[in-house]
Design a protein around this motif. Structure first.
Motif, PDB file in Angstrom:
ATOM      1  N   TRP A 177       0.817  -1.219   0.000  1.00 16.09           N
ATOM      2  CA  TRP A 177       0.000   0.000   0.000  1.00 16.09           C
ATOM      3  C   TRP A 177       0.850   1.268   0.000  1.00 16.09           C
ATOM      4  CZ3 TRP A 177      -4.151   1.742  -1.838  1.00 16.09           C
ATOM      5  CH2 TRP A 177      -4.774   2.892  -1.346  1.00 16.09           C
TER       6      TRP A 177
ATOM      7  N   PHE B  14      -2.015   2.587  -5.741  1.00 16.69           N
ATOM      8  CA  PHE B  14      -2.664   1.867  -6.854  1.00 16.69           C
ATOM      9  C   PHE B  14      -1.738   1.682  -8.053  1.00 16.69           C
ATOM     10  CE2 PHE B  14      -6.353   3.660  -4.578  1.00 16.69           C
ATOM     11  CZ  PHE B  14      -7.105   2.508  -4.420  1.00 16.69           C
TER      12      PHE B  14
ATOM     13  N   ASP C  88      -1.765  -5.213  -1.949  1.00 14.92           N
ATOM     14  CA  ASP C  88      -2.906  -4.480  -1.384  1.00 14.92           C
ATOM     15  C   ASP C  88      -3.871  -4.073  -2.490  1.00 14.92           C
ATOM     16  OD1 ASP C  88      -4.301  -2.201   0.317  1.00 14.92           O
ATOM     17  OD2 ASP C  88      -3.027  -3.273   1.737  1.00 14.92           O
ATOM     18  N   ASP C  89      -4.718  -3.142  -2.202  1.00 16.88           N
ATOM     19  CA  ASP C  89      -5.787  -2.671  -3.092  1.00 16.88           C
ATOM     20  C   ASP C  89      -5.289  -2.382  -4.515  1.00 16.88           C
ATOM     21  OD1 ASP C  89      -8.143  -1.657  -3.956  1.00 16.88           O
ATOM     22  OD2 ASP C  89      -8.280  -0.040  -2.485  1.00 16.88           O
TER      23      ASP C  89
ATOM     24  N   TRP D 130      -5.108  -8.427  -0.561  1.00 18.52           N
ATOM     25  CA  TRP D 130      -6.092  -7.535   0.071  1.00 18.52           C
ATOM     26  C   TRP D 130      -7.477  -7.770  -0.531  1.00 18.52           C
ATOM     27  CZ3 TRP D 130      -9.381  -3.873  -1.979  1.00 18.52           C
ATOM     28  CH2 TRP D 130      -9.860  -2.844  -1.133  1.00 18.52           C
TER      29      TRP D 130
ATOM     30  N   ARG E 185     -15.901   7.431   0.597  1.00 19.02           N
ATOM     31  CA  ARG E 185     -14.813   6.939  -0.251  1.00 19.02           C
ATOM     32  C   ARG E 185     -15.377   6.499  -1.606  1.00 19.02           C
ATOM     33  NH1 ARG E 185     -10.071   2.483   0.214  1.00 19.02           N
ATOM     34  NH2 ARG E 185      -8.322   3.899   0.106  1.00 19.02           N
TER      35      ARG E 185
ATOM     36  N   LYS F 227      -5.865  -9.786   3.778  1.00 22.72           N
ATOM     37  CA  LYS F 227      -6.174  -8.588   4.575  1.00 22.72           C
ATOM     38  C   LYS F 227      -7.614  -8.219   4.252  1.00 22.72           C
ATOM     39  CE  LYS F 227      -4.733  -3.710   4.900  1.00 22.72           C
ATOM     40  NZ  LYS F 227      -3.721  -2.780   4.392  1.00 22.72           N
TER      41      LYS F 227
ATOM     42  N   ASP G 210     -10.489  -5.861   4.464  1.00 23.59           N
ATOM     43  CA  ASP G 210     -10.686  -4.438   4.739  1.00 23.59           C
ATOM     44  C   ASP G 210     -12.169  -4.086   4.734  1.00 23.59           C
ATOM     45  OD1 ASP G 210      -9.954  -1.823   5.247  1.00 23.59           O
ATOM     46  OD2 ASP G 210      -8.484  -1.723   3.639  1.00 23.59           O
TER      47      ASP G 210
ATOM     48  N   ASN H 258     -13.961  -0.216   4.319  1.00 26.23           N
ATOM     49  CA  ASN H 258     -13.546   1.186   4.321  1.00 26.23           C
ATOM     50  C   ASN H 258     -14.637   2.242   4.355  1.00 26.23           C
ATOM     51  OD1 ASN H 258     -10.740   1.074   4.514  1.00 26.23           O
ATOM     52  ND2 ASN H 258     -10.583   0.384   2.407  1.00 26.23           N
TER      53      ASN H 258
ATOM     54  N   CYS I 236      -9.111  -5.286   9.095  1.00 30.49           N
ATOM     55  CA  CYS I 236      -8.760  -3.903   8.830  1.00 30.49           C
ATOM     56  C   CYS I 236     -10.058  -3.174   8.518  1.00 30.49           C
ATOM     57  CB  CYS I 236      -7.816  -3.847   7.624  1.00 30.49           C
ATOM     58  SG  CYS I 236      -7.337  -2.166   7.145  1.00 30.49           S
TER      59      CYS I 236
ATOM     60  N   GLY J 276     -10.268   0.713   7.341  1.00 26.09           N
ATOM     61  CA  GLY J 276      -9.636   2.026   7.285  1.00 26.09           C
ATOM     62  C   GLY J 276      -8.637   2.106   8.428  1.00 26.09           C
ATOM     63  N   GLY J 277      -7.824   1.059   8.590  1.00 25.51           N
ATOM     64  CA  GLY J 277      -6.963   0.934   9.771  1.00 25.51           C
ATOM     65  C   GLY J 277      -7.772   0.318  10.893  1.00 25.51           C
TER      66      GLY J 277
ATOM     67  N   TRP K  14      -5.118  -4.610  11.536  1.00 23.57           N
ATOM     68  CA  TRP K  14      -4.294  -3.434  11.215  1.00 23.57           C
ATOM     69  C   TRP K  14      -4.741  -2.315  12.149  1.00 23.57           C
ATOM     70  CZ3 TRP K  14       0.061  -1.941   9.957  1.00 23.57           C
ATOM     71  CH2 TRP K  14       0.347  -0.764   9.262  1.00 23.57           C
TER      72      TRP K  14
ATOM     73  N   ASP L  74      -4.426   3.348  10.075  1.00 25.04           N
ATOM     74  CA  ASP L  74      -3.815   3.784   8.817  1.00 25.04           C
ATOM     75  C   ASP L  74      -2.686   4.768   9.078  1.00 25.04           C
ATOM     76  OD1 ASP L  74      -5.094   2.258   6.990  1.00 25.04           O
ATOM     77  OD2 ASP L  74      -6.529   3.764   6.340  1.00 25.04           O
TER      78      ASP L  74
HETATM   79  C1  GLA Z   1      -7.603   1.153   3.891  1.00 25.91           C
HETATM   80  C2  GLA Z   1      -6.571   0.336   4.636  1.00 25.91           C
HETATM   81  C3  GLA Z   1      -5.215   0.576   4.026  1.00 25.91           C
HETATM   82  C4  GLA Z   1      -5.243   0.170   2.571  1.00 25.91           C
HETATM   83  C5  GLA Z   1      -6.345   0.926   1.841  1.00 25.91           C
HETATM   84  C6  GLA Z   1      -6.539   0.391   0.441  1.00 25.91           C
HETATM   85  O1  GLA Z   1      -7.421   2.508   4.082  1.00 25.91           O
HETATM   86  O2  GLA Z   1      -6.598   0.627   5.986  1.00 25.91           O
HETATM   87  O3  GLA Z   1      -4.231  -0.147   4.724  1.00 25.91           O
HETATM   88  O4  GLA Z   1      -5.431  -1.216   2.483  1.00 25.91           O
HETATM   89  O5  GLA Z   1      -7.575   0.813   2.519  1.00 25.91           O
HETATM   90  O6  GLA Z   1      -7.538   1.037  -0.232  1.00 25.91           O
END
Ligand code: GLA
Length: 726
Positions: A336, A341, A366-367, A411, A443, A476, A478, A480, A523, A525-526, A542, A545
């Motif tokens: 990340w 991206f 990750d994403d 992710w 988001r 992971k 997530d 968000n 996770c 958003g953290g 996690w 963030d």
């Molecule tokens: C969230 C997660 C980050 C990352 C982004 C990806 O914010 O907490 O660690 O994975 O999404 O979009």
């Protein structure tokens, strides 16, 4: 026997190693709370007092007795309808519209082992480690039954509480509010300690006096939230880290919650933890049951430190599950903050190559690897690998990476959908939104209706099709954005927020069963869903963030009040930090990330040869102390909100090994010296500093402390390993 029932006094006593919990069925059949605190002996019903309370409610069967009022008596499960005007644990709306119930004791059972909750996360224990008390209460007119559940882990000083609400009447009812626990205190002055925050700055310690009126925290966001963690402490006003009475309430749930603390007119204190009553109207047809998420209770007479260590043990050994719950975790590098991206298959492969050279075990993509997803405005829900972007199939990428000795993780964000996605275009009704209204975006994405099995099944199939493409050892998970526009095209309205969570749990359980060797990291958003509920499925989360080491001192400090280091996702990231712009040395970043599941969140290609060498040494150091870090007792040695330094230590169960960690938060001209006092050592033993060879008595280290060096520069960190020498 941890649980005892005294027939003649209708008295329930629960004893754990250091605590006692007592309640009784009184002459009218109400279940009254008598005591919770340090272990004591005897019948505590002498604490109940009866004075003329004629201006409060008196139940009909108290007759002329105006001294008998549910508005003044301490209760085990207070409910609206009995003349108790305080905040109550249960509010039920009957078919005729009245909000009323009157629950009296019917029977009870004491069982071996700890109860489980179907579809919900809960503390578990072997049959010889725990006991269950189940008390049946009933409203004889309406036919409502409530089963109060108490799980007792005697050696851990843990009592869990939950309840099952069942409609046995002939008419449907609606549960409007339901808490799993109420703690009534007849005396004492308390502080309410909660952990509040925001995205990228979670779980800040907040302490406020409980005064007349109601203090409440909670979440209506559909997740437990960044804003208020679903875990609180009620503390004696004088309680500190190492002394004084305190009670913890940890909700094992990841959705909307409500925690209330109130001082009533008579100076009694009441604390409640349960489901949030907003966005919740749970209808129960005849014969239907609602099971409430459990709360983990713990009491410490020796301050917050002991309370935390009891929670750490409980969560580590009786809540986290799966292969990894007690096993060494991979040191990972996440793409990340290294690439956001902007990557292709080669970027990830190069990250893996760097990882291999540094001694990192796993690379996490990750994403951005799926659908049309080059920023966070599109693609969620289209869980098909974007092979054009990767330049190969996922299977090929994973194999190449595995071939150089690096494991692979990925992710996912299963609960989400972008409006700009194929899945949304074909199934807009799968997103949570109200027909005829434009949904709130966050988001730029919407939330899928996970209360629906068909939606979950589709996403599960799509995600398994990805995970089956190679040897993927980590996911992971997530989440968000928060829920809004609560409505479901399928699920009965009023049930959606609760059923959504049950759906998420069901999905996670299925994932765990299908991939028992896979490590799932939570996770949101953290740390927006950093709670005991998620830890039942994901043995690490996690933490935030925010990867800035100095902010992390506070975030990880707040997190440590309930959650053990082994569940706290923490990585070393690049400087200047991407969230704060602050630059902190690699050594300090390493020390801070070692108070968690250690890993990296940066692009090693941008590092110098010296930094790479330092990272290799860091990983070796982490591996050396990993066992002590993850299973040692955790001692907070300072308050990073108030002190010039942040300090904490890991102490092995036999007290023979200690890893002291200190980060200086302040530097000034002609600087004063900070002395860090340790804790949890054997006072009579001598400890040797492995690096300098200096020896100290445990008592000296605990009473007088160690002077920290005064060195130029901000945010110096020290990690000192001490070992007993007899
Ligand atoms: C969230 C997660 C980050 C990352 C982004 C990806 O914010 O907490 O660690 O994975 O999404 O979009």
């Amino acid at each position: 026997m941890a649980i005892q029932f005294q027939e003649d006094n209708q008295l329930f006593t629960i004893n754990t190693r250091h605590t006692t919990y007592q309640m009784k069925v009184d002459r009218l059949g109400f279940l009254l709370h008598l005591y919770y605190g340090a272990r004591i002996s005897g019948n505590m019903d002498y604490l109940l007092t009866y004075y003329d309370r004629g201006f409060s409610g008196n139940p009909a069967d108290a007759g002329e007795d105006r001294t008998y009022s549910m508005d003044a008596l301490p209760q085990e499960y207070p409910h609206l309808g009995t003349g108790d005007y305080r905040s109550t644990a249960l509010v039920v709306r009957n078919a005729d519209g009245s909000e009323y119930c009157d629950l009296r004791y019917v029977s009870h059972e004491i069982k071996r082992g700890k109860y489980a909750l179907k579809g919900l996360p809960a503390v578990y224990a072997a049959d010889d480690e725990a006991q269950t008390l189940e008390i049946l209460l009933e409203d004889s007119v309406g036919g409502l039954q409530v089963r109060l559940l108490y799980g007792v882990l005697e050696e851990c000083d843990i009592i869990t509480r939950s309840a099952k609400i069942c409609n046995l009447g002939s008419e449907p009812i609606c549960v409007e509010k339901a808490a799993s626990v109420c703690l009534d205190f007849m005396s004492g002055d308390y502080d309410f300690i909660s952990f509040c925050g925001r995205h990228a700055m979670e779980r800040n310690f907040q302490r406020a006096r409980i005064a007349h009126g109601c203090q409440l925290i909670g979440s209506r966001r559909g997740t437990s939230s960044h804003q208020y963690n679903p875990a609180v402490i009620l503390a004696d006003r004088q309680a500190t880290e190492n002394a004084g009475s305190c009670y913890g309430m940890v909700f094992v749930y990841s959705g909307n919650f409500l925690c209330e603390a109130e001082q009533d007119q008579y100076g009694h204190t009441r604390a409640l933890m349960g489901l949030h009553s907003d966005l919740f109207h749970y209808p129960l047809e005849k014969g239907e049951t609602l099971t409430l998420p459990e709360t983990i209770l713990c009491y410490s007479a020796e301050g917050f430190g002991t309370l935390s260590r009891r929670y750490h043990q409980c969560i580590r050994e009786h809540l986290c599950r799966g292969k990894y719950s007690r096993q060494s975790r991979p040191v990972l590098i996440n793409s990340w903050e290294a690439a956001y991206f902007d990557f292709d298959g080669e970027t990830i492969y190069r990250l893996a190559e760097e990882a291999a050279a540094l001694g990192i075990d796993m690379v996490v993509m990750d994403d951005g690897w799926f659908g049309k997803r080059d920023d966070d405005n599109s693609g969620l829900g289209d869980w098909q690998v974007n092979e054009r972007k990767l330049g190969c199939t996922l299977g090929e990428l994973v194999r190449r990476i595995n071939d150089i000795g690096v494991r692979f993780g990925i992710w996912i964000e299963p609960e989400m959908v972008s409006e700009d996605s194929d899945i949304y275009r074909s199934h807009p009704e799968w997103a949570i939104q109200i027909p005829g209204r434009k949904p709130v975006r966050a988001r730029n994405q919407l939330v899928l209706d996970f209360s629906r099995k068909d939606v979950r099944d589709y996403i599960f199939g799509a995600i398994c099709a990805v995970l089956d493409q190679g040897d993927i050892s980590y996911v992971k998970w997530d989440m968000n954005r928060s829920l809004t526009d609560i409505y479901s095209a399928e699920t009965v309205q009023g049930k959606v927020t609760y059923d959504y969570m049950i759906g998420v749990y069901e999905f996670l359980e299925r994932l765990m069963q299908r991939y028992p060797d896979m490590l799932i990291e939570g996770c949101s958003g953290g740390g927006g869903r950093f709670d005991a509920g998620m830890l039942y499925y994901t043995p690490q989360i996690w933490c935030s963030d925010n990867t800035d080491a100095i902010d992390r001192l506070r975030i990880q400090y707040g997190t440590s009040f309930f959650y053990p280091v082994s569940v706290v996702g923490a990585h070393v990231s690049a400087v200047p930090n991407h969230q704060t712009g602050r630059s902190v040395s690699l050594s300090t970043r390493g020390v801070v990330a070692m108070a968690g599941t250690f890993g990296y969140e940066l692009n090693p290609e941008k590092l110098s040869a010296e930094e790479k060498e330092e990272i290799r040494a860091q990983i070796a150091r982490y591996r050396k102390y990993e066992n002590l870090i993850c299973s040692g007792a955790y001692y907070r040695l300072s308050d990073p909100f108030a002190d010039a330094y942040a300090a904490w230590a890991f102490v092995s169960p036999d007290r023979e090994q200690v890893l002291l960690n200190v980060v200086m938060q302040e530097i000034h001209g002609n600087m004063t010296v900070n002395y860090v006092r340790l804790n949890g050592l054997d006072p009579n033993a001598r400890y040797r500093d492995a690096e300098t060879g200096a020896c100290y008595y445990g008592s000296a280290l605990m009473e007088a402390g160690l002077p920290m060096p005064v060195e130029m520069g901000e945010y110096r960190a020290y990690q000192i390993y001490l070992e007993i020498i007899g």
